[in-house]
Design a protein around this motif. Structure first.
Motif, PDB file in Angstrom:
ATOM      1  N   GLU A  57       0.816  -1.214   0.000  1.00 11.11           N
ATOM      2  CA  GLU A  57       0.000   0.000   0.000  1.00 11.11           C
ATOM      3  C   GLU A  57       0.852   1.268   0.000  1.00 11.11           C
ATOM      4  OE1 GLU A  57      -3.001  -0.248  -0.599  1.00 11.11           O
ATOM      5  OE2 GLU A  57      -3.271  -2.382  -0.199  1.00 11.11           O
ATOM      6  N   THR A  58       2.150   1.129   0.274  1.00  5.75           N
ATOM      7  CA  THR A  58       3.017   2.315   0.306  1.00  5.75           C
ATOM      8  C   THR A  58       3.176   2.942  -1.069  1.00  5.75           C
ATOM      9  OG1 THR A  58       4.985   0.924   0.037  1.00  5.75           O
ATOM     10  CG2 THR A  58       4.294   1.435   2.285  1.00  5.75           C
ATOM     11  N   SER A  59       2.926   2.158  -2.115  1.00  5.27           N
ATOM     12  CA  SER A  59       3.085   2.689  -3.470  1.00  5.27           C
ATOM     13  C   SER A  59       1.809   2.595  -4.294  1.00  5.27           C
ATOM     14  CB  SER A  59       4.217   1.932  -4.183  1.00  5.27           C
ATOM     15  OG  SER A  59       3.961   0.546  -4.198  1.00  5.27           O
ATOM     16  N   SER A  60       0.690   2.249  -3.655  1.00  7.31           N
ATOM     17  CA  SER A  60      -0.554   2.031  -4.402  1.00  7.31           C
ATOM     18  C   SER A  60      -1.372   3.298  -4.603  1.00  7.31           C
ATOM     19  CB  SER A  60      -1.422   1.008  -3.668  1.00  7.31           C
ATOM     20  OG  SER A  60      -1.884   1.540  -2.430  1.00  7.31           O
ATOM     21  N   ARG A  61      -1.015   4.382  -3.902  1.00  7.14           N
ATOM     22  CA  ARG A  61      -1.757   5.656  -3.948  1.00  7.14           C
ATOM     23  C   ARG A  61      -3.178   5.521  -3.419  1.00  7.14           C
ATOM     24  NH1 ARG A  61       0.018   9.076  -9.362  1.00  7.14           N
ATOM     25  NH2 ARG A  61       2.269   8.896  -9.035  1.00  7.14           N
ATOM     26  N   SER A  62      -3.425   4.467  -2.683  1.00  7.28           N
ATOM     27  CA  SER A  62      -4.733   4.310  -2.059  1.00  7.28           C
ATOM     28  C   SER A  62      -4.705   4.932  -0.667  1.00  7.28           C
ATOM     29  CB  SER A  62      -5.105   2.828  -1.947  1.00  7.28           C
ATOM     30  OG  SER A  62      -5.277   2.252  -3.225  1.00  7.28           O
TER      31      SER A  62
ATOM     32  N   LEU B  94       6.694   1.602   6.328  1.00  7.76           N
ATOM     33  CA  LEU B  94       5.392   1.958   5.729  1.00  7.76           C
ATOM     34  C   LEU B  94       5.379   3.388   5.200  1.00  7.76           C
ATOM     35  CD1 LEU B  94       2.822   0.279   8.167  1.00  7.76           C
ATOM     36  CD2 LEU B  94       3.734  -0.586   6.013  1.00  7.76           C
ATOM     37  N   GLN B  95       6.550   3.922   4.907  1.00  9.64           N
ATOM     38  CA  GLN B  95       6.597   5.279   4.356  1.00  9.64           C
ATOM     39  C   GLN B  95       5.909   5.302   2.999  1.00  9.64           C
ATOM     40  OE1 GLN B  95      10.541   6.855   3.869  1.00  9.64           O
ATOM     41  NE2 GLN B  95       9.819   8.940   3.791  1.00  9.64           N
ATOM     42  N   GLY B  96       4.993   6.229   2.832  1.00  8.18           N
ATOM     43  CA  GLY B  96       4.205   6.311   1.602  1.00  8.18           C
ATOM     44  C   GLY B  96       2.765   5.871   1.803  1.00  8.18           C
TER      45      GLY B  96
ATOM     46  N   TRP C 185       1.338   2.938  16.148  1.00  8.90           N
ATOM     47  CA  TRP C 185       2.195   1.961  15.460  1.00  8.90           C
ATOM     48  C   TRP C 185       2.380   2.337  13.996  1.00  8.90           C
ATOM     49  CZ3 TRP C 185      -1.312  -2.300  17.868  1.00  8.90           C
ATOM     50  CH2 TRP C 185      -0.946  -2.491  19.196  1.00  8.90           C
ATOM     51  N   LEU C 186       1.311   2.748  13.327  1.00  7.29           N
ATOM     52  CA  LEU C 186       1.419   3.159  11.931  1.00  7.29           C
ATOM     53  C   LEU C 186       2.354   4.355  11.792  1.00  7.29           C
ATOM     54  CD1 LEU C 186      -2.348   2.806  10.979  1.00  7.29           C
ATOM     55  CD2 LEU C 186      -0.476   1.454  10.004  1.00  7.29           C
ATOM     56  N   TRP C 187       2.213   5.294  12.715  1.00 11.43           N
ATOM     57  CA  TRP C 187       3.075   6.483  12.685  1.00 11.43           C
ATOM     58  C   TRP C 187       4.528   6.108  12.915  1.00 11.43           C
ATOM     59  CZ3 TRP C 187       6.275   8.614  16.379  1.00 11.43           C
ATOM     60  CH2 TRP C 187       6.762   9.901  16.102  1.00 11.43           C
TER      61      TRP C 187
ATOM     62  N   ALA D 135       4.169   5.778   8.315  1.00 12.77           N
ATOM     63  CA  ALA D 135       2.957   6.032   7.542  1.00 12.77           C
ATOM     64  C   ALA D 135       2.478   7.455   7.833  1.00 12.77           C
ATOM     65  CB  ALA D 135       1.875   5.017   7.897  1.00 12.77           C
ATOM     66  N   SER D 136       1.716   8.045   6.903  1.00 13.30           N
ATOM     67  CA  SER D 136       1.302   9.448   7.022  1.00 13.30           C
ATOM     68  C   SER D 136      -0.192   9.557   7.293  1.00 13.30           C
ATOM     69  CB  SER D 136       1.632  10.211   5.731  1.00 13.30           C
ATOM     70  OG  SER D 136       3.009  10.162   5.459  1.00 13.30           O
ATOM     71  N   ARG D 137      -0.547  10.257   8.363  1.00 15.59           N
ATOM     72  CA  ARG D 137      -1.968  10.519   8.639  1.00 15.59           C
ATOM     73  C   ARG D 137      -2.492  11.529   7.621  1.00 15.59           C
ATOM     74  NH1 ARG D 137       0.386  11.477  13.772  1.00 15.59           N
ATOM     75  NH2 ARG D 137      -0.026   9.865  15.339  1.00 15.59           N
ATOM     76  N   ILE D 138      -3.691  11.302   7.155  1.00 13.93           N
ATOM     77  CA  ILE D 138      -4.315  12.315   6.307  1.00 13.93           C
ATOM     78  C   ILE D 138      -5.230  13.215   7.135  1.00 13.93           C
ATOM     79  CG2 ILE D 138      -4.226  10.819   4.279  1.00 13.93           C
ATOM     80  CD1 ILE D 138      -7.303  10.479   4.616  1.00 13.93           C
ATOM     81  N   MET D 139      -5.535  12.798   8.351  1.00 14.07           N
ATOM     82  CA  MET D 139      -6.346  13.617   9.246  1.00 14.07           C
ATOM     83  C   MET D 139      -6.204  13.079  10.670  1.00 14.07           C
ATOM     84  SD  MET D 139     -10.116  12.229   8.098  1.00 14.07           S
ATOM     85  CE  MET D 139     -10.993  13.296   9.247  1.00 14.07           C
ATOM     86  N   THR D 140      -6.600  13.890  11.619  1.00 12.33           N
ATOM     87  CA  THR D 140      -6.487  13.529  13.028  1.00 12.33           C
ATOM     88  C   THR D 140      -7.328  12.300  13.357  1.00 12.33           C
ATOM     89  OG1 THR D 140      -6.281  15.878  13.492  1.00 12.33           O
ATOM     90  CG2 THR D 140      -6.720  14.439  15.365  1.00 12.33           C
TER      91      THR D 140
END
Length: 703
Positions: free
Chosen positions: A122-127, A166-168, A195-197, A201-206
């Motif tokens: 999912e890091t490169s899927s743009r989903s 999980l960067q991306g 854990w995701l952070w 991985a990047s949050r898109i919102m709080t």
């Protein structure tokens, strides 16, 4: 000659004229460049206006058609973990809303999803990945989401997994809970977000939280909480479709995401009095960095690299170990970060990643290839978390205690073994129902057959190590014990084990000082004496060489001399595993040798050791095995172990009071062709199916 003079006069006149009128020439050039810039700027703006979708060409989600604009969001994947069905219902509702925006959407049950394989893709899927997860009894995840959360927790806390794994990946979390259960309110959602952070991985919102307690719910019910969050999510999604890049509306720091001003009231964190305050303190405790230096504590335990964690010790319960005042807290925190289970006051057990791999039929570790152990039936443990070295490549980053003598309260071997097996079995049981796990192997794994006493620390420091080893043998469990060659007398007193390892990390005094950073002042003499003690053993002995490029790969002759001193049966040569950045070590990926370089080193070493040959290879672990010629019988290598025969021999040894000794040759077994060096399989068992990660750069390395 006259013609030449005329030509020269003509050019001279032209040059003088240009020089006299140079100001006008400069002005003309400047004007031309300015005109070109204006034309380029105007044409660029015109192109942008042409490519902007008009009202008639806009899709329902506000995105431009694919042919007119880059696709910023390829789709939405909604993961849910539900016990009563609420999270599942919310997932379907959200999917319908996303579908109305003409975006592809997929609803996924966490129980049917393999995070180890899928999340990296999912890091490169743009989903956009959305996680709707409930908190169940005692702050635990729903049964279907248990493995998903377990894997995420271990990946986030394991130093062998890259920080940018999980960067991306872009994500949002909505937690479901009940604030009536103050101590565990929405704890699963909060931990998942963290854990995701931690894996970049990047949050898109709080993060947002729904509350089943209608008296405390921000909007009157959990359904209303979800609807309010859903509206914000859809707005944010449309912004991302247009190319918006701001990760979220809040302040993201140390794994927490808090909005400022009014938004903070509608954000992720409910305020629940004293309990919330305690939770915040607990979060801060486990967010401290090991890169910050700790002040002196006067403790027996060297906790140099625990950083600010020690500053929080007074906030937690302190357990004294015997009369020395060593604090158990640091061991508990080490266990928390490393994913292993603490046993008593000085022992630990952990589930090896190769155990998980073999449970799923994806191959075993190098010990399976070299010696025939069943990786899914192997328990990785230690009766002593303390160590006398601070090796630069330590996967624990030196957060375990160190010392030169035993200074801790003594736990009995029977207690350690019982708890180790119980905790190991409990970790195995968590794999029930996990995608890809073979039921037959899961059943086998509950019966421990091998024990690798190599988790961390120095097992031989444990004063009751012989009793502990005997107990393992009485349970029919083989023993692979690793020592760092700093306790020669303990090696001499050690009773027979299935296989005894000595870590030979360097071949000269200075390189050993740089790599192992031993605590003993007479470390080199202890090192040599330990090798001499190893030569006295009659059972299987192994040198374990860890190659660190630019540190110890050019010392072939010195290594050969040390091998002649200890006369090991086997020599394992392995490229160092990079375990991430640490203030305690300058090791980088540049110090990790390629597999071809390890092979070349072993081939050169074999030329200096005529009594040894290259027997086996495990390419995945970047590891090769050299074996003494006595293990080559009738032209066939016999590096594998007859474990049943070993148990018979060790029983006879104990029943005779030690008079009936036995040798390594009495329990050797034939090595299968696929495990041999040069075989097409490169050490991978053909009975299993090799899993190739699509993005190899994100593969988890490790032994």
């Amino acid at each position: 000659l006259d013609v030449s003079m005329d030509m020269w006069s003509y050019f001279h006149t032209c040059l003088v004229s240009i020089w006299l009128h140079r100001f006008y020439i400069y002005s003309a050039v400047a004007f031309g460049i300015s005109l070109w810039i204006v034309i380029q700027f105007t044409s660029t703006r015109t192109k942008r206006k042409v490519t902007e979708p008009g009202t008639a060409n806009k899709l329902g989600n506000g995105c431009a058609p694919p042919q007119a604009q880059e696709v910023h969001v390829a789709g939405v994947k909604i993961f849910y973990g539900s016990q009563t069905g609420t999270a599942k219902r919310f997932a379907k509702t959200l999917a319908e809303a996303v579908t109305s925006l003409d975006l592809p959407v997929e609803v996924i049950n966490m129980g049917d999803y393999d995070p180890e394989d899928g999340l990296a893709e999912e890091t490169s899927s743009r989903s956009i990945c959305v996680f709707l997860v409930a908190t169940y009894t005692e702050g635990q995840p729903p049964e279907g989401a248990a493995w998903f959360c377990k894997w995420l927790e271990e990946a986030a806390s394991d130093f062998r997994v890259g920080k940018n794994f999980l960067q991306g990946l872009r994500y949002a979390v909505f937690g479901l809970g009940n604030s009536a259960y103050v101590d565990h309110y929405n704890s699963v959602g909060r931990r998942m977000d963290r854990w995701l952070w931690m894996l970049s991985a990047s949050r898109i919102m709080t993060r947002a939280e729904g509350d089943c307690n209608v008296t405390q719910s921000k909007h009157g019910s959990i359904e209303a909480d979800f609807e309010a969050w859903k509206a914000k999510f859809l707005t944010r999604l449309q912004m991302l479709c247009k190319g918006g890049k701001k990760p979220c509306s809040g302040k993201c720091k140390k794994g927490k995401c808090k909005s400022s001003g009014k938004q903070s009231k509608e954000g992720s964190d409910h305020e629940h009095g004293t309990s919330e305050h305690e939770n915040t303190e607990a979060e801060e405790l486990f967010e401290t960095s090991s890169e910050e230096e700790a002040g002196g504590t006067g403790s027996v335990i060297d906790v140099e690299d625990l950083g600010n964690i020690m500053g929080h010790m007074k906030k937690t319960k302190v357990l004294l170990l015997g009369g020395y005042g060593a604090k158990l807290n640091c061991l508990m925190i080490c266990a928390f970060f490393s994913g292993y289970k603490l046993i008593g006051s000085h022992s630990g057990v952990k589930l090896c990643r190769w155990t998980k791999s073999m449970l799923r039929g994806r191959g075993g570790c190098y010990k399976h290839t070299f010696y025939g152990i069943e990786s899914h039936r192997c328990m990785e443990a230690t009766p002593s978390l303390a160590c006398a070295n601070k090796c630069v490549f330590c996967w624990r980053h030196h957060t375990n205690p160190v010392g030169t003598e035993w200074r801790w309260k003594m736990d009995q071997p029977e207690v350690i073994l019982q708890e180790a097996i119980e905790k190991h079995q409990n970790m195995i049981k968590e794999f029930k129902g996990v995608s890809g796990v073979k039921p037959a192997r899961l059943e086998e794994a509950l019966a421990v057959k091998h024990c690798a006493l190599s988790l961390v620390g120095e097992p031989i420091m444990y004063p009751y190590i012989n009793r502990f080893v005997r107990l393992l043998h009485h349970h029919g469990i083989s023993t692979f014990l690793v020592t760092n060659a700093q306790f020669p007398e303990e090696i001499r007193r050690l009773e027979p084990v299935t296989q005894l390892y000595v870590s030979v990390d360097a071949s000269t005094k200075e390189s050993l000082r740089r790599i192992d950073r031993p605590l003993f002042k007479d470390f080199w003499q202890r090192f040599l004496d330990s090798l001499k003690a190893l030569a006295e053993k009659q059972q299987r002995t192994v040198y374990r060489l860890t190659l660190v490029k630019a540190w110890n790969v050019d010392e072939l002759k010195a290594y050969a001399d040390l091998i002649s001193l200890g006369k090991p049966d086997f020599i394992e040569v392995k490229g160092v595993t990079y375990c991430g950045e640490s203030s305690a070590s300058s090791l980088t990926m540049a110090n990790v040798p390629w597999h071809g370089e390890v092979v070349s080193f072993v081939q050169e070493l074999a030329r200096l050791l005529p009594e040894y040959g290259i027997a086996c290879e495990h390419e995945h672990s970047n590891c090769l095995l050299m074996a003494h010629s006595k293990f080559q019988v009738d032209g066939e290598w016999r590096t594998w172990i007859d474990y049943s025969r070993f148990q018979e021999l060790v029983r006879e040894y104990e029943q005779s009071g030690g008079s009936r000794t036995f040798t390594a040759a009495e329990y050797m077994a034939r090595t299968p062709p696929w495990a041999l060096f040069g075989a097409r399989e490169r050490g991978f068992d053909p009975l299993d199916v090799r899993f190739q990660r699509k993005n190899k750069a994100r593969d988890i390395s490790g032994c």
